[in-house]
Each structure stands twice: as structure tokens, then as C-alpha cells.
Enzyme design. Structure first.
Site, PDB file in Angstrom:
ATOM      1  N   SER A 133       9.314  -6.604   1.871  1.00 53.03           N
ATOM      2  CA  SER A 133       9.594  -5.182   2.011  1.00 53.03           C
ATOM      3  C   SER A 133      11.094  -4.915   1.903  1.00 53.03           C
ATOM      4  O   SER A 133      11.680  -5.172   0.855  1.00 53.03           O
ATOM      5  CB  SER A 133       9.002  -4.680   3.328  1.00 53.03           C
ATOM      6  OG  SER A 133       8.958  -3.277   3.363  1.00 53.03           O
ATOM      7  N   ASP A 186      -1.819  -1.643   0.350  1.00 56.24           N
ATOM      8  CA  ASP A 186      -0.582  -1.413   1.098  1.00 56.24           C
ATOM      9  C   ASP A 186      -0.352   0.088   1.237  1.00 56.24           C
ATOM     10  O   ASP A 186      -0.307   0.820   0.248  1.00 56.24           O
ATOM     11  CB  ASP A 186       0.574  -2.069   0.328  1.00 56.24           C
ATOM     12  CG  ASP A 186       1.879  -2.107   1.098  1.00 56.24           C
ATOM     13  OD1 ASP A 186       2.207  -1.115   1.773  1.00 56.24           O
ATOM     14  OD2 ASP A 186       2.577  -3.125   1.000  1.00 56.24           O
ATOM     15  N   HIS A 239       0.290  -4.345   4.096  1.00 58.05           N
ATOM     16  CA  HIS A 239       1.728  -4.646   4.166  1.00 58.05           C
ATOM     17  C   HIS A 239       2.070  -5.661   5.256  1.00 58.05           C
ATOM     18  O   HIS A 239       3.235  -5.964   5.473  1.00 58.05           O
ATOM     19  CB  HIS A 239       2.485  -3.337   4.444  1.00 58.05           C
ATOM     20  CG  HIS A 239       3.933  -3.348   4.061  1.00 58.05           C
ATOM     21  ND1 HIS A 239       4.375  -3.416   2.761  1.00 58.05           N
ATOM     22  CD2 HIS A 239       5.065  -3.284   4.833  1.00 58.05           C
ATOM     23  CE1 HIS A 239       5.695  -3.386   2.736  1.00 58.05           C
ATOM     24  NE2 HIS A 239       6.137  -3.307   3.975  1.00 58.05           N
TER      25      HIS A 239
END
Length: 278
Positions: free
Chosen positions: A148, A224, A257
Site C-alpha cells: 500500500s 480490495d 487489502h
């Protein structure tokens, strides 16, 4: 410079340690996790850097990343720094996506962030010198990965320093922070309103501006929750295709995620790095 052992534990024949030191780049104490696999006396081992995402510390991947078995088998040192300076007197933001826990791997130039948020210098200069001093690291064999916000960091640092990092990979990275809300807030806050100054911290922009590496590996879950608004991996795919960079972009059905996603594909990434760190 002090370098204090916080804890150590044996894992897969190697040592999982957590360490603290005073940082000149941030002006604060910093904490870092380092796993050293079993090895022969005098042996120097390749280093994989792992940069974590928003809200994370060194502990998230250390506790949930499931990397130690693969690192022990492949002979890789795994280094996971914190994501920002912390503590009393360090600027913060009430939101999770700015300030402590959200350093974005840049050297801030704007108030109130500039005094402490020197994460680019910390990750690329100060911490490597400490790792080289305190661990059996072969600094001629380094690679970098992240998740991320940390995927953003891994991509931008790897693209900027291709002579240092033999491999780059990421889980659900922010590939074009100049084009998404997380990045616009962070880069504007840390670096100011001149968007041209943001480009060196934007992987897609770096590639458009001539940065080149042979290959990259990216895994992205198609479930996600941040995929469409914040991550936009298709922008990286388009930039790499135009630049002739061999991008392996794997859209993973049903994955989100979280560290359930990361831990599922961690061994794949480490094997990919090890092949390039021989």
C-alpha cells in the site's frame, strides 16, 4: 549512534529481532524489525527491505507477514522499519492518512512536518548504514518490497536507485499518488503545492520521466476496497508497457487489502527476490 536490542526470539533456526535507535533523519527514536536466517559464521546475506502501509508500525508485518520460513529457506535478511517518526513533539493529523503512521517515505519540506518527517533519508541512507554495521548483510545484494503506502515507497525508491536494488515488488501499492486522494493529501502536505516536486515520489510519473528497471512484481486483490479510488494498478501497467518494463501484475480473485492477502503471497515474492539476489 545508539542501537539497542528491544527483543530477540529464535524462529526457523534464525533470529527475529526488534531494535531501537536514535535517528538523525527524523530526530526521534526509531524502531525496526530485522530477521536474520540461519547461516554459516562469516557468511554475508542478501537483504530484502519491506516498507509497511498506512497506520502500520514495524510490528504488523513482523506479527502477520509470515515471511520467516521463506527467508530461512532462501537465506534472506528481512528488514521492516516503522512507517514514520513518533512521539511527543512530533506533528500529527487527526486522520489516519497523514502524520504519525503515515510518513509516505518522503523528506517533508513543509511545516509542521519538516522537522521530523525525513523518511526518505531514513530508509535510503541512515538505516542501511546501521544494517550494514550490525548485521551480516551483503549490501551489494539488496531488494525492496512493500504494501500500500509502503508499496508506493518500494516502487519509488527502487525506481530512483536501480543500481542498489536488484528487485522491486509490491502488494496493492499506491502507484500514482499524484492522482489519488491519499497521495494528493500527503504529498501536498509534506512537499507543498508545487506538483512538479511530487513527481519523484510517484512511480508512474518517475517512469514517464525516464526511470527504468528490468522488471517488477505486483500482486493486487480484486476485492480490495481501495482498488478503484486509491490504488489504480492499471496506471502502472500502462506506464510500464510504454517504457518496456517487464511488469508482472497479478490480480488475485477475492483478496482484499489485509495481511491475509499479503501473507498468502509473501513466499512467492521472496522467492522472486531471491532469484534476483543470487
Amino acid at each position: 549512534m545508539t542501537f539497542e536490542t528491544v527483543s530477540t526470539a529464535k524462529a526457523y533456526g534464525g533470529t527475529q529481532g526488534v531494535y531501537r535507535h536514535d535517528s538523525t533523519a527524523t530526530g526521534t527514536p526509531m524502531t525496526v524489525s530485522v530477521y536474520v536466517p540461519p547461516h554459516k559464521e562469516g557468511q554475508r546475506l542478501p537483504v530484502v527491505w519491506y516498507l509497511s502501509g498506512l497506520t502500520c508500525t514495524h510490528a504488523n508485518v513482523t506479527d502477520k507477514g509470515e515471511y520467516r520460513r521463506a527467508c530461512a529457506e532462501l537465506g534472506l535478511i528481512f528488514v521492516a522499519p516503522d512507517t514514520s517518526p513518533r512521539g511527543e513533539g512530533v506533528a500529527d493529523d487527526p486522520a489516519y492518512d497523514m502524520g504519525q503512521g503515515a510518513g509516505f517515505y518522503v523528506d517533508a519540506t513543509q511545516a509542521p512536518w519538516a522537522p521530523h518527517f525525513g523518511m526518505w533519508s531514513y530508509v535510503t541512507e541512515e538505516l542501511p548504514a546501521l544494517v550494514a554495521t550490525h548485521f551480516p548483510a551483503d549490501m551489494d545484494r539488496q531488494s525492496i518490497m512493500g504494501h500500500s503506502m509502503g508499496g508506493h515507497g518500494a516502487l519509488t525508491i527502487g525506481l530512483t536507485l536501480p543500481e542498489r536494488f536488484r528487485a522491486i515488488s509490491a502488494f496493492a501499492p499506491i502507484v500514482a499518488p499524484s492522482q489519488v486522494p491519499w497521495g494528493e493529501k500527503a504529498l501536498g502536505g509534506y512537499l507543498g503545492d508545487d506538483r512538479a516536486s511530487w513527481r519523484r515520489h510517484d512511480a508512474v510519473a518517475l517512469i514517464e520521466d525516464g526511470a527504468r528497471v528490468p522488471a517488477m512484481l505486483v500482486d493486487q486483490g480484486d476485492a480490495d476496497q481501495f482498488l478503484e479510488e486509491q490504488l489504480k494498478p492499471h496506471l502502472l501497467a500502462t506506464a510500464c508497457e510504454a517504457a518496456g518494463i517487464d511488469l508482472t501484475l497479478r490480480m488475485q480473485p477475492g483478496y482484499d487489502h489485509s495481511y491475509y492477502f499479503i501473507s498468502t503471497f509473501m513466499a512467492d515474492h521472496l522467492a522472486w527476490h531471491a532469484e534476483r539476489l543470487r
